[in-house]
Design a protein around this motif. Sequence first.
Motif, PDB file in Angstrom:
ATOM      1  N   MET A   1       0.856  -1.196   0.000  1.00 23.68           N
ATOM      2  CA  MET A   1       0.000   0.000   0.000  1.00 23.68           C
ATOM      3  C   MET A   1       0.891   1.244   0.000  1.00 23.68           C
ATOM      4  O   MET A   1       1.634   1.482   0.952  1.00 23.68           O
ATOM      5  N   ARG A   2       0.822   2.011  -1.097  1.00 18.88           N
ATOM      6  CA  ARG A   2       1.660   3.189  -1.229  1.00 18.88           C
ATOM      7  C   ARG A   2       0.798   4.447  -1.358  1.00 18.88           C
ATOM      8  O   ARG A   2      -0.309   4.387  -1.895  1.00 18.88           O
ATOM      9  N   PRO A   3       1.300   5.587  -0.870  1.00 18.43           N
ATOM     10  CA  PRO A   3       0.531   6.834  -1.042  1.00 18.43           C
ATOM     11  C   PRO A   3       0.192   7.110  -2.511  1.00 18.43           C
ATOM     12  O   PRO A   3      -0.879   7.639  -2.815  1.00 18.43           O
ATOM     13  N   LEU A   4       1.104   6.736  -3.418  1.00 14.09           N
ATOM     14  CA  LEU A   4       0.867   6.957  -4.836  1.00 14.09           C
ATOM     15  C   LEU A   4      -0.371   6.216  -5.322  1.00 14.09           C
ATOM     16  O   LEU A   4      -1.104   6.704  -6.192  1.00 14.09           O
ATOM     17  N   ASP A   5      -0.628   5.034  -4.754  1.00 14.92           N
ATOM     18  CA  ASP A   5      -1.795   4.257  -5.170  1.00 14.92           C
ATOM     19  C   ASP A   5      -3.097   4.961  -4.800  1.00 14.92           C
ATOM     20  O   ASP A   5      -4.081   4.893  -5.542  1.00 14.92           O
ATOM     21  N   PHE A   6      -3.121   5.633  -3.664  1.00 13.47           N
ATOM     22  CA  PHE A   6      -4.311   6.396  -3.293  1.00 13.47           C
ATOM     23  C   PHE A   6      -4.507   7.570  -4.254  1.00 13.47           C
ATOM     24  O   PHE A   6      -5.635   7.907  -4.607  1.00 13.47           O
ATOM     25  N   LEU A   7      -3.402   8.174  -4.658  1.00 11.07           N
ATOM     26  CA  LEU A   7      -3.498   9.261  -5.634  1.00 11.07           C
ATOM     27  C   LEU A   7      -4.024   8.737  -6.966  1.00 11.07           C
ATOM     28  O   LEU A   7      -4.908   9.352  -7.581  1.00 11.07           O
ATOM     29  N   LEU A   8      -3.515   7.595  -7.413  1.00 12.18           N
ATOM     30  CA  LEU A   8      -3.971   7.006  -8.672  1.00 12.18           C
ATOM     31  C   LEU A   8      -5.446   6.635  -8.618  1.00 12.18           C
ATOM     32  O   LEU A   8      -6.139   6.659  -9.632  1.00 12.18           O
ATOM     33  N   LEU A   9      -5.913   6.303  -7.428  1.00 10.46           N
ATOM     34  CA  LEU A   9      -7.316   5.939  -7.268  1.00 10.46           C
ATOM     35  C   LEU A   9      -8.235   7.123  -7.570  1.00 10.46           C
ATOM     36  O   LEU A   9      -9.404   6.937  -7.919  1.00 10.46           O
ATOM     37  N   THR A  10      -7.716   8.334  -7.460  1.00  4.66           N
ATOM     38  CA  THR A  10      -8.535   9.532  -7.700  1.00  4.66           C
ATOM     39  C   THR A  10      -8.504   9.984  -9.161  1.00  4.66           C
ATOM     40  O   THR A  10      -9.108  11.004  -9.492  1.00  4.66           O
ATOM     41  N   LYS A  11      -7.783   9.260 -10.039  1.00 10.22           N
ATOM     42  CA  LYS A  11      -7.650   9.632 -11.460  1.00 10.22           C
ATOM     43  C   LYS A  11      -7.263  11.102 -11.603  1.00 10.22           C
ATOM     44  O   LYS A  11      -8.026  11.922 -12.133  1.00 10.22           O
ATOM     45  N   PRO A  12      -6.067  11.480 -11.132  1.00  8.83           N
ATOM     46  CA  PRO A  12      -5.689  12.904 -11.088  1.00  8.83           C
ATOM     47  C   PRO A  12      -5.652  13.594 -12.439  1.00  8.83           C
ATOM     48  O   PRO A  12      -6.032  14.767 -12.535  1.00  8.83           O
ATOM     49  N   ARG A  13      -5.208  12.907 -13.494  1.00  4.14           N
ATOM     50  CA  ARG A  13      -5.143  13.565 -14.804  1.00  4.14           C
ATOM     51  C   ARG A  13      -6.532  13.916 -15.316  1.00  4.14           C
ATOM     52  O   ARG A  13      -6.757  15.011 -15.844  1.00  4.14           O
ATOM     53  N   LEU A  14      -7.472  12.979 -15.153  1.00  8.56           N
ATOM     54  CA  LEU A  14      -8.849  13.242 -15.581  1.00  8.56           C
ATOM     55  C   LEU A  14      -9.451  14.374 -14.772  1.00  8.56           C
ATOM     56  O   LEU A  14     -10.144  15.251 -15.310  1.00  8.56           O
TER      57      LEU A  14
END
Length: 286
Positions: A1-14
Amino acid sequence: MRPLDFLLLTKPRLNLLVLLTTLVGMHLAAPDGVPIANLLHTLLGTAFVAGGAAALNQVLERDTDSLMHRTRTRPLPGGRLKTSVSIGFGLLLSFIGLFELLWAVNMIAATVAGVTLVSYLFLYTPLKKRTWLSTLVGAFPGALPPVIGWSAVTGDIALPAITLFGIVFVWQIPHFFAIAWMHREDYARADIPLLPVLEPDGQSTGRQAYLYTALLLPISLTPVLTGLGSSYYVIIAVALGAILLALSIRFAKRLSIETARHLFLASIIYLPLLWSALVIDHLWLS
């Protein structure tokens, strides 16, 4: 479990596009300037709601995501986040965002954000497995961010906000059909009945793409009728629309990954340029 994975879960580019269109709605509603507190609270609340919706969407689509090459490395199908943790994260973000908008902005903005969240999760997401018309249904929540921005400033939903909604709604159709054609094998593998999957020859996909792009051209001019733009904006909107239409016709006539990618990339460039032209015209040239 990485902080980056939580960020990816939010679809930041979209969701950067979501914030951009929200910001456009705010500035067009307040040509004399948006109060900084209102701006920050609106963007923060919208970002949290959008991120929560994206996270919960990935929870609902984790099985189909695992079947598609372009999505199988996402945190859930990749096994890096648990479903229960992702649900809690998505709900927490959504609640914080809605509370932020309701408490620090106004009830109309919070309501529009809530409608966006609910329609995205409970209309568009389940319909993706049932009908290609989910593309049109999904364009509804996708077009609401400028309405959030407008209502955050004015406290209501006026005709100018509806014209902004119409532009984003229609824009999404050729944009998404280009994506669907490029990844049609992936969607077929996941048994998602998009138009390129149901009709592999692509004729209907190409026709829908250029028809909606043709519709986008006059729709993009409607802000002028509500006082948001002038002849300067008309010139830019027509030029941008003509380029996008030419690429959509080229895609329809010669269906390929290359022509689909060109249409996709042009659609990504089109919207920020159109918004920039409208904001500059409304704030400084009109």
